[in-house]
Design an enzyme around this catalytic site. Structure first.
Site, PDB file in Angstrom:
ATOM      1  N   GLU A  23       0.875  -1.146  -0.126  1.00  0.00           N
ATOM      2  CA  GLU A  23       0.067  -0.016   0.036  1.00  0.00           C
ATOM      3  C   GLU A  23       0.953   1.106  -0.068  1.00  0.00           C
ATOM      4  O   GLU A  23       1.879   1.228   0.710  1.00  0.00           O
ATOM      5  CB  GLU A  23      -0.775  -0.176   1.365  1.00  0.00           C
ATOM      6  CG  GLU A  23      -1.675   1.074   1.634  1.00  0.00           C
ATOM      7  CD  GLU A  23      -2.568   1.115   2.838  1.00  0.00           C
ATOM      8  OE1 GLU A  23      -2.009   0.067   3.923  1.00  0.00           O
ATOM      9  OE2 GLU A  23      -3.361   1.499   3.151  1.00  0.00           O
ATOM     10  N   LYS A  78      -9.728   1.765  -1.637  1.00  0.00           N
ATOM     11  CA  LYS A  78      -9.830   1.393  -0.428  1.00  0.00           C
ATOM     12  C   LYS A  78     -11.284   1.600   0.313  1.00  0.00           C
ATOM     13  O   LYS A  78     -11.614   2.809   0.340  1.00  0.00           O
ATOM     14  CB  LYS A  78      -8.548   1.509   0.703  1.00  0.00           C
ATOM     15  CG  LYS A  78      -8.540   0.910   1.955  1.00  0.00           C
ATOM     16  CD  LYS A  78      -7.313   1.222   2.548  1.00  0.00           C
ATOM     17  CE  LYS A  78      -7.198   0.465   3.864  1.00  0.00           C
ATOM     18  NZ  LYS A  78      -5.941   0.847   4.533  1.00  0.00           N
ATOM     19  N   CYS A  91      -5.043  -3.561   2.603  1.00  0.00           N
ATOM     20  CA  CYS A  91      -4.676  -3.742   3.892  1.00  0.00           C
ATOM     21  C   CYS A  91      -5.879  -3.909   4.805  1.00  0.00           C
ATOM     22  O   CYS A  91      -6.434  -5.001   4.851  1.00  0.00           O
ATOM     23  CB  CYS A  91      -3.902  -2.518   4.682  1.00  0.00           C
ATOM     24  SG  CYS A  91      -2.848  -2.698   5.993  1.00  0.00           S
ATOM     25  N   MET A 136      -0.720  -3.862  12.899  1.00  0.00           N
ATOM     26  CA  MET A 136      -1.118  -4.794  13.916  1.00  0.00           C
ATOM     27  C   MET A 136      -0.689  -6.057  13.347  1.00  0.00           C
ATOM     28  O   MET A 136      -0.419  -6.365  12.485  1.00  0.00           O
ATOM     29  CB  MET A 136      -2.860  -4.568  13.910  1.00  0.00           C
ATOM     30  CG  MET A 136      -3.473  -3.237  14.322  1.00  0.00           C
ATOM     31  SD  MET A 136      -5.003  -3.403  14.734  1.00  0.00           S
ATOM     32  CE  MET A 136      -5.918  -3.939  13.208  1.00  0.00           C
TER      33      MET A 136
HETATM   34  C1  ACM Z   1      -3.813  -0.377   7.152  1.00  0.00           C
HETATM   35  O1  ACM Z   1      -5.081  -0.292   6.871  1.00  0.00           O
HETATM   36  N1  ACM Z   1      -2.880   0.184   6.544  1.00  0.00           N
HETATM   37  C2  ACM Z   1      -3.734  -0.873   8.601  1.00  0.00           C
END
Ligand code: ACM
Length: 260
Positions: free
Chosen positions: A38, A108, A141, A169
Site C-alpha cells: 500500500e 480502499k 490492507c 497490527m
Molecule cells: C492499514 O490499513 N494500513 C492498516
C-alpha cells in the site's frame, strides 16, 4: 504462474528514491504477477490532508509510469498502492498495470485510523480483472478484517487477490489463512517494513509479506525486517474448485436465507 511480492521500506515523500529501491530489488526477476505494498512510493504517516494531496496522482501519473516500466522488465502484471486523485477527492488506491496498460484501480473502502482524515472512502465496486490467464482482484490492507471483501471477490470469480498493505497490527497474516481457506482463493499480502515517526504517530510496519494458498497453507513468507522479493510457482486453477469433500461445496452450501 509465477506470482510474488516485493517487500520495501519507503522514505516518506521521496518517490524517486522509493522507485529506485524497488527497481534494484526487482532486477532480474521474471514473473506473471508481482504485488507491492500500500502507498509504496509515498509512505503512510501523513500529518495533514494537504500533505497527502501533494503526493496524489491520477492513474496516468509517475507511479503508474514506474509500474509500466517494471512490468516491461519483469513481464509481470504489477499491483501497488498510490494516492489517487479525482477532482477534489483523494483515495487510498491500488493500481493494476500490465505492459503499457492500466488495467484498473481499486479505492480502499475500509479506511483505517487517521486515513479517515486524509482520504475519501472508496466509491467503486470490487472488480475481477481477467489478465494474463488469471482472474485477479484487489483489496487494501485493513480490508482483511471485513470477511465480506474476500467473499465478494470470490463470489465474483477471483482466483487470486492482490493485497497491498501497510500493516501495523499483528493479526492480518494469520487471518489471511482463514480468508483464503473459507473462499479457496490465493492471496498475496505485500507489506512494508520500517518505522515512520511523524506528527503524533510512531508506526512500525510488520513486514512478513505472505502468499497464502487456497487450502490456507502459507506458500511464502518474508521476515519482519528485510527488504525482499519472493516469488513462487502456483497452479491458479486450484482456486476454481470450491469443493471441500464429496458432499460440501463452499459456495453451493451457503445458506443465504439465514445470513444478514
Ligand atoms: C492499514 O490499513 N494500513 C492498516
Amino acid at each position: 504462474m509465477i506470482v510474488g511480492f516485493i517487500q520495501n521500506s519507503p522514505r516518506f515523500g521521496e518517490k524517486q528514491e522509493n522507485f529506485s529501491q524497488i527497481a534494484t530489488l526487482a532486477k532480474g526477476i521474471i514473473a506473471d504477477l508481482l504485488v507491492l505494498p500500500e502507498l509504496f512510493a509515498t509512505g503512510y504517516t501523513f500529518t495533514s490532508k494537504e500533505e497527502a494531496h501533494q503526493l496524489a496522482e491520477t492513474p496516468d501519473g509517475i507511479t503508474a509510469g514506474f509500474l509500466k516500466q517494471l512490468s516491461a522488465e519483469t513481464g509481470a502484471i504489477m499491483v501497488g498502492g498510490f494516492i489517487e486523485q479525482e477532482g477534489d477527492q483523494i483515495f487510498n488506491s491500488a493500481i493494476m498495470v500490465f505492459g503499457d496498460n492500466v488495467i484498473g484501480t481499486y479505492r480502499k473502502i475500509h479506511l483505517f485510523n487517521k486515513e479517515k482524515l486524509w482520504f475519501s472512502a472508496g466509491n467503486k465496486q470490487f472488480e475481477v480483472h481477467h489478465v494474463n490467464g488469471m482472474k485477479i482482484g484487489m483489496m487494501i490492507c485493513f480490508d482483511w478484517i471485513f470477511p465480506e471483501v474476500t467473499r465478494t471477490l470470490a463470489l465474483k470469480g477471483v482466483q487470486i487477490i492482490a493485497h497491498p498493505s501497510n500493516l501495523i497490527m499483528p493479526y492480518c497474516q494469520s487471518a489471511m489463512v482463514t480468508r483464503c481457506l473459507e473462499n479457496r482463493v490465493f492471496a498475496i499480502t505485500a507489506n512494508r517494513i520500517g518505522r515512520e515517526t511523524r506528527g503524533d504517530d510512531d508506526f512500525t510496519f510488520t513486514g512478513s509479506s505472505q502468499i497464502t494458498c487456497v487450502n490456507g497453507n502459507i506458500l511464502s513468507a518474508a521476515t519482519t525486517e528485510k527488504l525482499c522479493v519472493n516469488t513462487i510457482d502456483i497452479d491458479i486453477h486450484h482456486a476454481d474448485n470450491k469443493s471441500v469433500n464429496q458432499y460440501n461445496d463452499l459456495f453451493k452450501d451457503r445458506r443465504i436465507d439465514f445470513y444478514l
